[in-house]
Design a protein around this motif. Structure first.
Motif, PDB file in Angstrom:
ATOM      1  N   ASN A 130     -15.308  38.298  30.277  1.00  0.00           N
ATOM      2  CA  ASN A 130     -13.848  38.048  29.301  1.00  0.00           C
ATOM      3  C   ASN A 130     -13.767  36.397  28.768  1.00  0.00           C
ATOM      4  O   ASN A 130     -12.178  35.713  27.960  1.00  0.00           O
ATOM      5  N   THR A 131     -14.387  35.420  29.992  1.00  0.00           N
ATOM      6  CA  THR A 131     -13.502  34.146  29.688  1.00  0.00           C
ATOM      7  C   THR A 131     -13.940  33.685  28.465  1.00  0.00           C
ATOM      8  O   THR A 131     -12.933  32.372  27.846  1.00  0.00           O
ATOM      9  N   LYS A 132     -14.887  33.839  27.260  1.00  0.00           N
ATOM     10  CA  LYS A 132     -15.654  33.261  26.645  1.00  0.00           C
ATOM     11  C   LYS A 132     -13.809  33.509  25.452  1.00  0.00           C
ATOM     12  O   LYS A 132     -13.368  32.539  25.147  1.00  0.00           O
ATOM     13  N   LYS A 133     -13.885  35.090  25.573  1.00  0.00           N
ATOM     14  CA  LYS A 133     -12.516  35.558  24.998  1.00  0.00           C
ATOM     15  C   LYS A 133     -11.094  34.988  25.358  1.00  0.00           C
ATOM     16  O   LYS A 133     -10.261  33.991  24.388  1.00  0.00           O
ATOM     17  N   LEU A 134     -10.862  34.570  26.765  1.00  0.00           N
ATOM     18  CA  LEU A 134      -9.636  34.302  26.867  1.00  0.00           C
ATOM     19  C   LEU A 134     -10.143  32.301  26.170  1.00  0.00           C
ATOM     20  O   LEU A 134      -7.713  32.247  25.836  1.00  0.00           O
ATOM     21  N   VAL A 135     -10.528  31.922  26.244  1.00  0.00           N
ATOM     22  CA  VAL A 135      -9.782  30.664  25.656  1.00  0.00           C
ATOM     23  C   VAL A 135     -10.096  30.534  24.819  1.00  0.00           C
ATOM     24  O   VAL A 135      -9.184  29.503  24.185  1.00  0.00           O
TER      25      VAL A 135
END
Length: 288
Positions: free
Chosen positions: A241-246
Motif C-alpha cells: 500500500n505504500t505507493k498508494k498512500l504516498v
C-alpha cells in the motif's frame, strides 16, 4: 582517523559550553542557549547524538563528565515544569504544551535519560513519571494522551500515543529489571498499536513503519515470535500500500518529505531492512 583526532578540540569546546550551561537558569520550557528539552530539537536530542557517537566511535569519545551536567539540567528542567503538577515528578513544555510523545515530550526525554547512570533519586523520579503516565492512560483504549490533559484519544503513532510509550517502557523494563510493571505496560501499549496502528501514513514519526518498530522492541524484550509476526504484518501492509498512500499525500504531501526518514519512504526502507535480522533491529534515531 580524522574523526578520532578531531574529538580533542571538540571536547574542549564542550567543556566551555557545559560550564556556561551550568551557569544559566533552568526553566520548564527553555534554559541554556534558548534550547528546549525535547528529543527533536532540544537537549534530549543532543544527549542522544552523543550516545550515538559513543556507540559507534567508542565509549567516552564524548566523556560522561561532559554529558552528565546536561542530564542534570534536563532533570532540573523537568522538576521545574512539574512544580504546579505534583502528581508527576517531571514535566516539560514545548511551545507552551506539555507533550507526552517521543518527538517533543515525556516519552522521548525519558527514553534518553534511561541510557545514563542516574542517582537513586533521579531514577525514582523517572520511574514515578512513567507510572504517572501509565496511570493516566485512556481507560477504554489503553492509549496515551498526546499532551497533558488532552481528552482526544485519536493518535497512535511514535510522535504521540502508545507507540513511543511501548518502546520507552521496553527500555525501562531493561533498566529497572525488578519492576515488572514496566514490562507489562509495554506489552499493553503494544496491544494498542496492534489494534489501531495501521494508520494512513507511511513514515516513522506518524506512520505504519514507526508503529511496526514497537513490535520489534517487544520482540527483543520478550523473545516471543508473535511480535516479529506483527511487525511483518505491518511491513506487508506497507509493501502492498505504500505507493498508494504516498500518492494520496499521506506522507504529508510535500515532495521532500516523501522520501524522508521520519515522514517518508526512507523509514519504511529501514523497517524492511531491519526485518532481515529483527533481533538486531533499532528504531532509527530513537533506539541505540
Amino acid at each position: 582517523m580524522n574523526g578520532v583526532t578531531s574529538a580533542k578540540p571538540l571536547g574542549a569546546a564542550f567543556r566551555v559550553r557545559v560550564a556556561q550551561e551550568r551557569a544559566l537558569p533552568v526553566g520548564p520550557e527553555e534554559g541554556g542557549f534558548g534550547m528546549s528539552y525535547d528529543l527533536l530539537y532540544g537537549r534530549a536530542g543532543f544527549l542522544w547524538a552523543a550516545l550515538f557517537i559513543n556507540k559507534y566511535l567508542g565509549q567516552e569519545t564524548i566523556p560522561n563528565d561532559l554529558l552528565m551536567p546536561v542530564v542534570e539540567a534536563v532533570l532540573a528542567g523537568g522538576r521545574a515544569g512539574a512544580s504546579d503538577n505534583t502528581a508527576s515528578p517531571l514535566m516539560y513544555r514545548w511551545h507552551g504544551t506539555r507533550y507526552w510523545g517521543a518527538a517533543h515530550g515525556l516519552a522521548g526525554i525519558l527514553h534518553v535519560l534511561l541510557h545514563f547512570p542516574l542517582s537513586q533519586e533521579d531514577a525514582n523520579d523517572v520511574k514515578q513519571t512513567l507510572r504517572y503516565m501509565m496511570s493516566n492512560r485512556f481507560p477504554h483504549s489503553g492509549n496515551y494522551p498526546s499532551s497533558e490533559g488532552n481528552p482526544r484519544d485519536k493518535l497512535v503513532q511514535w510522535s504521540h500515543g502508545a507507540t513511543a510509550m511501548a518502546i520507552t517502557l521496553c527500555k525501562a523494563s531493561q533498566v529497572f529489571v525488578s519492576d515488572r510493571e514496566f514490562r507489562d505496560a509495554a506489552i499493553e501499549a503494544g496491544e494498542v498499536v496492534w489494534k489501531s496502528g495501521l494508520v494512513k501514513k507511511v513514515g516513522l514519526a506518524d506512520g505504519v513503519a514507526g508503529n511496526a518498530y514497537a513490535f520489534l522492541s517487544l520482540y527483543r524484550l520478550t523473545g516471543e515470535a508473535i511480535y516479529e509476526e506483527r511487525a511483518k504484518a505491518f511491513a506487508s501492509f506497507l509493501y502492498h500500500n505504500t505507493k498508494k498512500l504516498v500518492s494520496e499525500g499521506h506522507s504529508q504531501g510535500v515532495a521532500d518529505r516523501d522520501y524522508s526518514l521520519f515522514q517518508g519512504l526512507a523509514g519504511t526502507a529501514c523497517l524492511w531492512l531491519d526485518l532481515l535480522a529483527p533481533e538486531n533491529s533499532k528504531f532509527p534515531g530513537y533506539e541505540l
